[in-house]
Design a protein around this motif. Sequence first.
Motif, PDB file in Angstrom:
ATOM      1  N   UNK A 240      61.011  13.750  35.893  1.00 50.21           N
ATOM      2  CA  UNK A 240      59.625  13.909  35.465  1.00 50.21           C
ATOM      3  C   UNK A 240      59.113  15.293  35.848  1.00 50.21           C
ATOM      4  N   UNK A 241      59.478  15.746  37.034  1.00 53.89           N
ATOM      5  CA  UNK A 241      59.055  17.072  37.493  1.00 53.89           C
ATOM      6  C   UNK A 241      59.571  18.169  36.562  1.00 53.89           C
ATOM      7  N   UNK A 242      60.790  18.004  36.070  1.00 53.94           N
ATOM      8  CA  UNK A 242      61.383  18.997  35.180  1.00 53.94           C
ATOM      9  C   UNK A 242      60.581  19.110  33.889  1.00 53.94           C
ATOM     10  N   UNK A 243      60.057  17.993  33.373  1.00 52.94           N
ATOM     11  CA  UNK A 243      59.244  18.042  32.158  1.00 52.94           C
ATOM     12  C   UNK A 243      58.087  19.025  32.316  1.00 52.94           C
ATOM     13  N   UNK A 244      57.394  18.913  33.450  1.00 54.90           N
ATOM     14  CA  UNK A 244      56.194  19.718  33.669  1.00 54.90           C
ATOM     15  C   UNK A 244      56.557  21.178  33.945  1.00 54.90           C
ATOM     16  N   UNK A 245      57.580  21.403  34.760  1.00 55.71           N
ATOM     17  CA  UNK A 245      57.981  22.770  35.109  1.00 55.71           C
ATOM     18  C   UNK A 245      58.516  23.495  33.884  1.00 55.71           C
ATOM     19  N   UNK A 246      59.329  22.820  33.086  1.00 52.19           N
ATOM     20  CA  UNK A 246      59.902  23.452  31.904  1.00 52.19           C
ATOM     21  C   UNK A 246      58.828  23.760  30.869  1.00 52.19           C
ATOM     22  N   UNK A 247      57.879  22.851  30.687  1.00 52.42           N
ATOM     23  CA  UNK A 247      56.826  23.069  29.699  1.00 52.42           C
ATOM     24  C   UNK A 247      55.859  24.158  30.102  1.00 52.42           C
ATOM     25  N   UNK A 248      55.640  24.313  31.383  1.00 52.14           N
ATOM     26  CA  UNK A 248      54.693  25.309  31.872  1.00 52.14           C
ATOM     27  C   UNK A 248      53.611  24.652  32.704  1.00 52.14           C
ATOM     28  N   UNK A 254      52.735  22.247  26.290  1.00 55.29           N
ATOM     29  CA  UNK A 254      54.059  22.631  26.773  1.00 55.29           C
ATOM     30  C   UNK A 254      54.763  21.476  27.451  1.00 55.29           C
ATOM     31  N   UNK A 255      54.006  20.688  28.210  1.00 55.04           N
ATOM     32  CA  UNK A 255      54.563  19.504  28.866  1.00 55.04           C
ATOM     33  C   UNK A 255      55.048  18.492  27.839  1.00 55.04           C
ATOM     34  N   UNK A 287      65.397  29.446  33.126  1.00 50.46           N
ATOM     35  CA  UNK A 287      63.938  29.507  33.054  1.00 50.46           C
ATOM     36  C   UNK A 287      63.352  30.253  34.253  1.00 50.46           C
ATOM     37  N   UNK A 288      63.873  29.987  35.437  1.00 55.40           N
ATOM     38  CA  UNK A 288      63.342  30.635  36.629  1.00 55.40           C
ATOM     39  C   UNK A 288      63.617  32.142  36.629  1.00 55.40           C
ATOM     40  N   UNK A 289      64.705  32.541  35.965  1.00 53.68           N
ATOM     41  CA  UNK A 289      65.053  33.972  35.933  1.00 53.68           C
ATOM     42  C   UNK A 289      64.263  34.704  34.859  1.00 53.68           C
ATOM     43  N   UNK A 290      64.260  34.156  33.635  1.00 53.68           N
ATOM     44  CA  UNK A 290      63.702  34.876  32.491  1.00 53.68           C
ATOM     45  C   UNK A 290      62.281  34.456  32.116  1.00 53.68           C
ATOM     46  N   UNK A 291      61.894  33.247  32.433  1.00 56.45           N
ATOM     47  CA  UNK A 291      60.521  32.803  32.131  1.00 56.45           C
ATOM     48  C   UNK A 291      60.052  31.802  33.189  1.00 56.45           C
ATOM     49  N   UNK A 292      59.730  32.302  34.371  1.00 56.34           N
ATOM     50  CA  UNK A 292      59.355  31.394  35.467  1.00 56.34           C
ATOM     51  C   UNK A 292      58.074  30.612  35.206  1.00 56.34           C
ATOM     52  N   UNK A 293      57.239  31.070  34.262  1.00 55.00           N
ATOM     53  CA  UNK A 293      55.998  30.354  33.961  1.00 55.00           C
ATOM     54  C   UNK A 293      56.209  29.179  33.025  1.00 55.00           C
ATOM     55  N   UNK A 294      57.440  28.943  32.553  1.00 61.87           N
ATOM     56  CA  UNK A 294      57.710  27.831  31.651  1.00 61.87           C
ATOM     57  C   UNK A 294      57.622  28.238  30.192  1.00 61.87           C
ATOM     58  N   UNK A 295      57.803  27.267  29.301  1.00 56.03           N
ATOM     59  CA  UNK A 295      57.811  27.567  27.867  1.00 56.03           C
ATOM     60  C   UNK A 295      56.513  28.197  27.403  1.00 56.03           C
ATOM     61  N   UNK A 296      55.376  27.595  27.762  1.00 58.63           N
ATOM     62  CA  UNK A 296      54.068  28.093  27.309  1.00 58.63           C
ATOM     63  C   UNK A 296      53.209  28.629  28.439  1.00 58.63           C
ATOM     64  N   UNK A 297      53.706  28.603  29.664  1.00 58.86           N
ATOM     65  CA  UNK A 297      52.902  29.080  30.790  1.00 58.86           C
ATOM     66  C   UNK A 297      51.682  28.210  30.985  1.00 58.86           C
TER      67      UNK A 297
END
Length: 322
Positions: A240-248, A254-255, A287-297
């Motif tokens: 569940x945590x990954x959903x939120x972090x990945x979406x932003x 994004x979530x 994601x953490x390397x190239x877009x740490x803010x997630x898909x939509x920040x």
Amino acid sequence: MTIFRRMNGFFGMMILALLFFFIMQYVISAGIVGSFYTNMIITMGINIIIAVSLHLILGITGQFSIGQAGFLAVGAFVSAIMTMKLDLPFLLSIIIGGVIAAVVGMLIGIPSLRLKGDYLAIATLGFGEIVRIIFLNMDYVGGASGMMVTHKTTWGWLFLWMMITILVVRNFTNSTHGRACISIREDETASDAMGINTTYYKVAAFVIGAFFTGIAGALYSHNFYFIQPANFNFLKSFDILIFVVLGGLGSLSGTVIAAVLLTFVTTFLSDYPETRMLLYSLVLIVMMIYRPQGLLGTKEITSLFSRKTKGGPKDGNQQTIA
């Protein structure tokens, strides 16, 4: 004019949502998609509800909670008891499951939300494991063997609660209460100095998130026929945590997008759990390397289609909003 513009946008989104509902209802009822894809769609909807619930706690209020599996288990087992043991209607069992999860969230939230950062994460993780162990040793719900549950979750019930969850969280975020939660996320000390009751708003966000996670648990238990405490271990909380972090962190749309994408990937990799975890790890590293803010920040997907104006958006008095 601004109010009318917002109302038109809201009603437009509602019309699109209803159109999507009727199309999917026809596709499912007509048998155009098989039981495999129907179950995947239902699972996507359940994951969206869970992810949006954590979005309010983590993305909006900034509370690092990894105990959502505990609230999911409470909603799942309580609603299953209501229908299987007490023979109550499905709608009532869903609401009771959400309410009990919210009460548990309040009881846990009041003492634990005085903690911050890693300490809060450890406390909520411990709560999730305590809930799992309780159900594991409870003979009334089958203990480790689990509990049989009648299939009652349909596309209609799922869509109803998914829309309620998204609308409540969206409207809460855009309200003065939501702005208070965002200020806590940005700087809790400054928010406290400005007179915001930080403990109240953190507990409120925690309770609302727990309620809708309990709703998702009720839908979850009545979709898979059979539930076990092992389904709600700490790995579920990390999913569940990954959903939120990945979406932003801070992006509702994004979530939702991340929940849909990862559910799709998880479903097709269900026979290869090691590959799924490897893929999850690679996605998070990239994601953490190239877009740490997630898909939509912190942005919403609608902002990608809105016209840009110089000096920022304007309110109804033609004043620029900073």
